[in-house]
Write a protein that holds these residues in place. Structure first.
Motif, PDB file in Angstrom:
ATOM      1  N   ARG A   1       0.817  -1.211   0.000  1.00 41.78           N
ATOM      2  CA  ARG A   1       0.000   0.000   0.000  1.00 41.78           C
ATOM      3  C   ARG A   1       0.850   1.260   0.000  1.00 41.78           C
ATOM      4  NH1 ARG A   1      -1.900   3.174   3.908  1.00 41.78           N
ATOM      5  NH2 ARG A   1      -1.189   1.823   5.577  1.00 41.78           N
ATOM      6  N   THR A   2       1.982   1.231   0.697  1.00 40.72           N
ATOM      7  CA  THR A   2       2.802   2.434   0.832  1.00 40.72           C
ATOM      8  C   THR A   2       4.007   2.475  -0.093  1.00 40.72           C
ATOM      9  OG1 THR A   2       4.106   1.411   2.588  1.00 40.72           O
ATOM     10  CG2 THR A   2       2.181   2.717   3.256  1.00 40.72           C
ATOM     11  N   GLY A   3       4.341   1.337  -0.702  1.00 40.87           N
ATOM     12  CA  GLY A   3       5.519   1.289  -1.553  1.00 40.87           C
ATOM     13  C   GLY A   3       6.808   1.107  -0.760  1.00 40.87           C
ATOM     14  N   LEU A   4       6.688   0.785   0.513  1.00 38.53           N
ATOM     15  CA  LEU A   4       7.857   0.521   1.344  1.00 38.53           C
ATOM     16  C   LEU A   4       8.162  -0.975   1.326  1.00 38.53           C
ATOM     17  CD1 LEU A   4       6.909   2.721   4.427  1.00 38.53           C
ATOM     18  CD2 LEU A   4       8.606   3.242   2.678  1.00 38.53           C
ATOM     19  N   CYS A   5       9.365  -1.326   1.700  1.00 38.99           N
ATOM     20  CA  CYS A   5       9.783  -2.718   1.790  1.00 38.99           C
ATOM     21  C   CYS A   5       9.377  -3.275   3.159  1.00 38.99           C
ATOM     22  CB  CYS A   5      11.295  -2.780   1.613  1.00 38.99           C
ATOM     23  SG  CYS A   5      11.989  -4.415   1.745  1.00 38.99           S
ATOM     24  N   THR A   6       9.035  -4.558   3.229  1.00 44.71           N
ATOM     25  CA  THR A   6       8.693  -5.167   4.517  1.00 44.71           C
ATOM     26  C   THR A   6       9.880  -5.094   5.475  1.00 44.71           C
ATOM     27  OG1 THR A   6       9.271  -7.367   3.705  1.00 44.71           O
ATOM     28  CG2 THR A   6       6.950  -6.728   3.580  1.00 44.71           C
ATOM     29  N   LYS A   7      11.082  -5.165   4.927  1.00 46.61           N
ATOM     30  CA  LYS A   7      12.280  -5.063   5.752  1.00 46.61           C
ATOM     31  C   LYS A   7      12.374  -3.682   6.403  1.00 46.61           C
ATOM     32  CE  LYS A   7      17.073  -6.519   5.522  1.00 46.61           C
ATOM     33  NZ  LYS A   7      18.127  -7.040   4.651  1.00 46.61           N
ATOM     34  N   THR A   8      12.004  -2.647   5.672  1.00 46.60           N
ATOM     35  CA  THR A   8      11.987  -1.292   6.216  1.00 46.60           C
ATOM     36  C   THR A   8      10.980  -1.190   7.354  1.00 46.60           C
ATOM     37  OG1 THR A   8      12.645  -0.326   4.106  1.00 46.60           O
ATOM     38  CG2 THR A   8      11.541   1.142   5.667  1.00 46.60           C
TER      39      THR A   8
ATOM     40  N   ILE B   1       2.122 -10.797  12.846  1.00 43.95           N
ATOM     41  CA  ILE B   1       2.280  -9.386  13.178  1.00 43.95           C
ATOM     42  C   ILE B   1       1.261  -8.584  12.378  1.00 43.95           C
ATOM     43  CG2 ILE B   1       3.819  -7.377  13.025  1.00 43.95           C
ATOM     44  CD1 ILE B   1       6.159  -9.297  13.362  1.00 43.95           C
ATOM     45  N   ARG B   2       0.587  -7.670  13.054  1.00 44.43           N
ATOM     46  CA  ARG B   2      -0.375  -6.804  12.386  1.00 44.43           C
ATOM     47  C   ARG B   2      -0.042  -5.351  12.702  1.00 44.43           C
ATOM     48  NH1 ARG B   2      -0.876 -10.727  10.026  1.00 44.43           N
ATOM     49  NH2 ARG B   2      -2.700 -12.010   9.699  1.00 44.43           N
ATOM     50  N   LEU B   3      -0.384  -4.483  11.761  1.00 49.37           N
ATOM     51  CA  LEU B   3      -0.112  -3.051  11.887  1.00 49.37           C
ATOM     52  C   LEU B   3      -1.398  -2.264  11.733  1.00 49.37           C
ATOM     53  CD1 LEU B   3       2.968  -2.944   9.499  1.00 49.37           C
ATOM     54  CD2 LEU B   3       3.015  -3.042  11.990  1.00 49.37           C
ATOM     55  N   ASN B   4      -1.459  -1.158  12.432  1.00 49.44           N
ATOM     56  CA  ASN B   4      -2.562  -0.231  12.263  1.00 49.44           C
ATOM     57  C   ASN B   4      -2.203   0.655  11.064  1.00 49.44           C
ATOM     58  OD1 ASN B   4      -4.271   2.002  12.393  1.00 49.44           O
ATOM     59  ND2 ASN B   4      -4.394   1.919  14.609  1.00 49.44           N
ATOM     60  N   PRO B   5      -3.029   0.693  10.032  1.00 48.44           N
ATOM     61  CA  PRO B   5      -2.710   1.500   8.844  1.00 48.44           C
ATOM     62  C   PRO B   5      -2.434   2.972   9.160  1.00 48.44           C
ATOM     63  CG  PRO B   5      -4.560   0.068   8.386  1.00 48.44           C
ATOM     64  CD  PRO B   5      -4.276  -0.046   9.861  1.00 48.44           C
ATOM     65  N   ASP B   6      -3.106   3.521  10.160  1.00 53.05           N
ATOM     66  CA  ASP B   6      -2.864   4.916  10.523  1.00 53.05           C
ATOM     67  C   ASP B   6      -1.434   5.113  11.036  1.00 53.05           C
ATOM     68  OD1 ASP B   6      -5.432   5.690   9.825  1.00 53.05           O
ATOM     69  OD2 ASP B   6      -6.205   5.427  11.869  1.00 53.05           O
ATOM     70  N   ASP B   7      -0.933   4.137  11.809  1.00 50.70           N
ATOM     71  CA  ASP B   7       0.441   4.215  12.309  1.00 50.70           C
ATOM     72  C   ASP B   7       1.442   4.158  11.156  1.00 50.70           C
ATOM     73  OD1 ASP B   7      -0.562   4.314  14.881  1.00 50.70           O
ATOM     74  OD2 ASP B   7      -0.209   2.186  15.293  1.00 50.70           O
ATOM     75  N   VAL B   8       1.154   3.297  10.177  1.00 55.45           N
ATOM     76  CA  VAL B   8       2.037   3.183   9.015  1.00 55.45           C
ATOM     77  C   VAL B   8       2.015   4.480   8.222  1.00 55.45           C
ATOM     78  CG1 VAL B   8       2.495   1.922   6.872  1.00 55.45           C
ATOM     79  CG2 VAL B   8       1.699   0.681   8.892  1.00 55.45           C
ATOM     80  N   ASP B   9       0.845   5.063   8.058  1.00 52.50           N
ATOM     81  CA  ASP B   9       0.717   6.316   7.306  1.00 52.50           C
ATOM     82  C   ASP B   9       1.503   7.453   7.949  1.00 52.50           C
ATOM     83  OD1 ASP B   9      -0.909   5.008   5.518  1.00 52.50           O
ATOM     84  OD2 ASP B   9      -2.785   5.820   6.328  1.00 52.50           O
TER      85      ASP B   9
ATOM     86  N   LEU C   1       4.355   7.307   9.140  1.00 54.96           N
ATOM     87  CA  LEU C   1       5.765   7.221   8.759  1.00 54.96           C
ATOM     88  C   LEU C   1       6.051   8.100   7.546  1.00 54.96           C
ATOM     89  CD1 LEU C   1       6.485   3.382   8.935  1.00 54.96           C
ATOM     90  CD2 LEU C   1       7.236   5.134  10.553  1.00 54.96           C
ATOM     91  N   LEU C   2       5.043   8.304   6.727  1.00 56.51           N
ATOM     92  CA  LEU C   2       5.198   9.086   5.500  1.00 56.51           C
ATOM     93  C   LEU C   2       4.996  10.557   5.816  1.00 56.51           C
ATOM     94  CD1 LEU C   2       3.082   6.776   3.187  1.00 56.51           C
ATOM     95  CD2 LEU C   2       5.555   6.762   3.524  1.00 56.51           C
ATOM     96  N   VAL C   3       6.027  11.348   5.591  1.00 54.89           N
ATOM     97  CA  VAL C   3       5.999  12.766   5.898  1.00 54.89           C
ATOM     98  C   VAL C   3       6.116  13.547   4.591  1.00 54.89           C
ATOM     99  CG1 VAL C   3       7.158  14.629   7.149  1.00 54.89           C
ATOM    100  CG2 VAL C   3       7.104  12.329   8.103  1.00 54.89           C
TER     101      VAL C   3
END
Length: 67
Positions: free
Chosen positions: A19-26, A46-54, A56-58
């Motif tokens: 969804r974000t274009g980031l690597c899973t390793k990142t 492992i699960r992530l909250n999409p808002d938390d992932v978003d 990261l993008l500044v």
């Protein structure tokens, strides 16, 4: 113990990466560094909250050009 949001849909590392274009390793590095909150639902799940992932993008500020 940390309270987990109850009405939120979580995503896998792979889904967040696609969804974000980031690597899973990142994403894993950010989790290890404490920059991204992850939720464990088993020894390998492992699960992530999409808002938390978003968060990261500044946005990078740019200079607006007028013609």
């Amino acid at each position: 113990m940390t309270q987990v949001p109850s009405s939120r849909q979580f995503e896998t590392l792979r889904e967040a990466a696609e969804r974000t274009g980031l690597c899973t390793k990142t994403l894993r590095r950010r989790i290890a560094a404490g920059e991204l909150t992850a939720y464990r639902a088993g020894p390998r799940v492992i699960r992530l909250n999409p808002d938390d992932v978003d968060h990261l993008l500044v946005q990078i500020p740019t200079i607006s050009r007028t013609a």
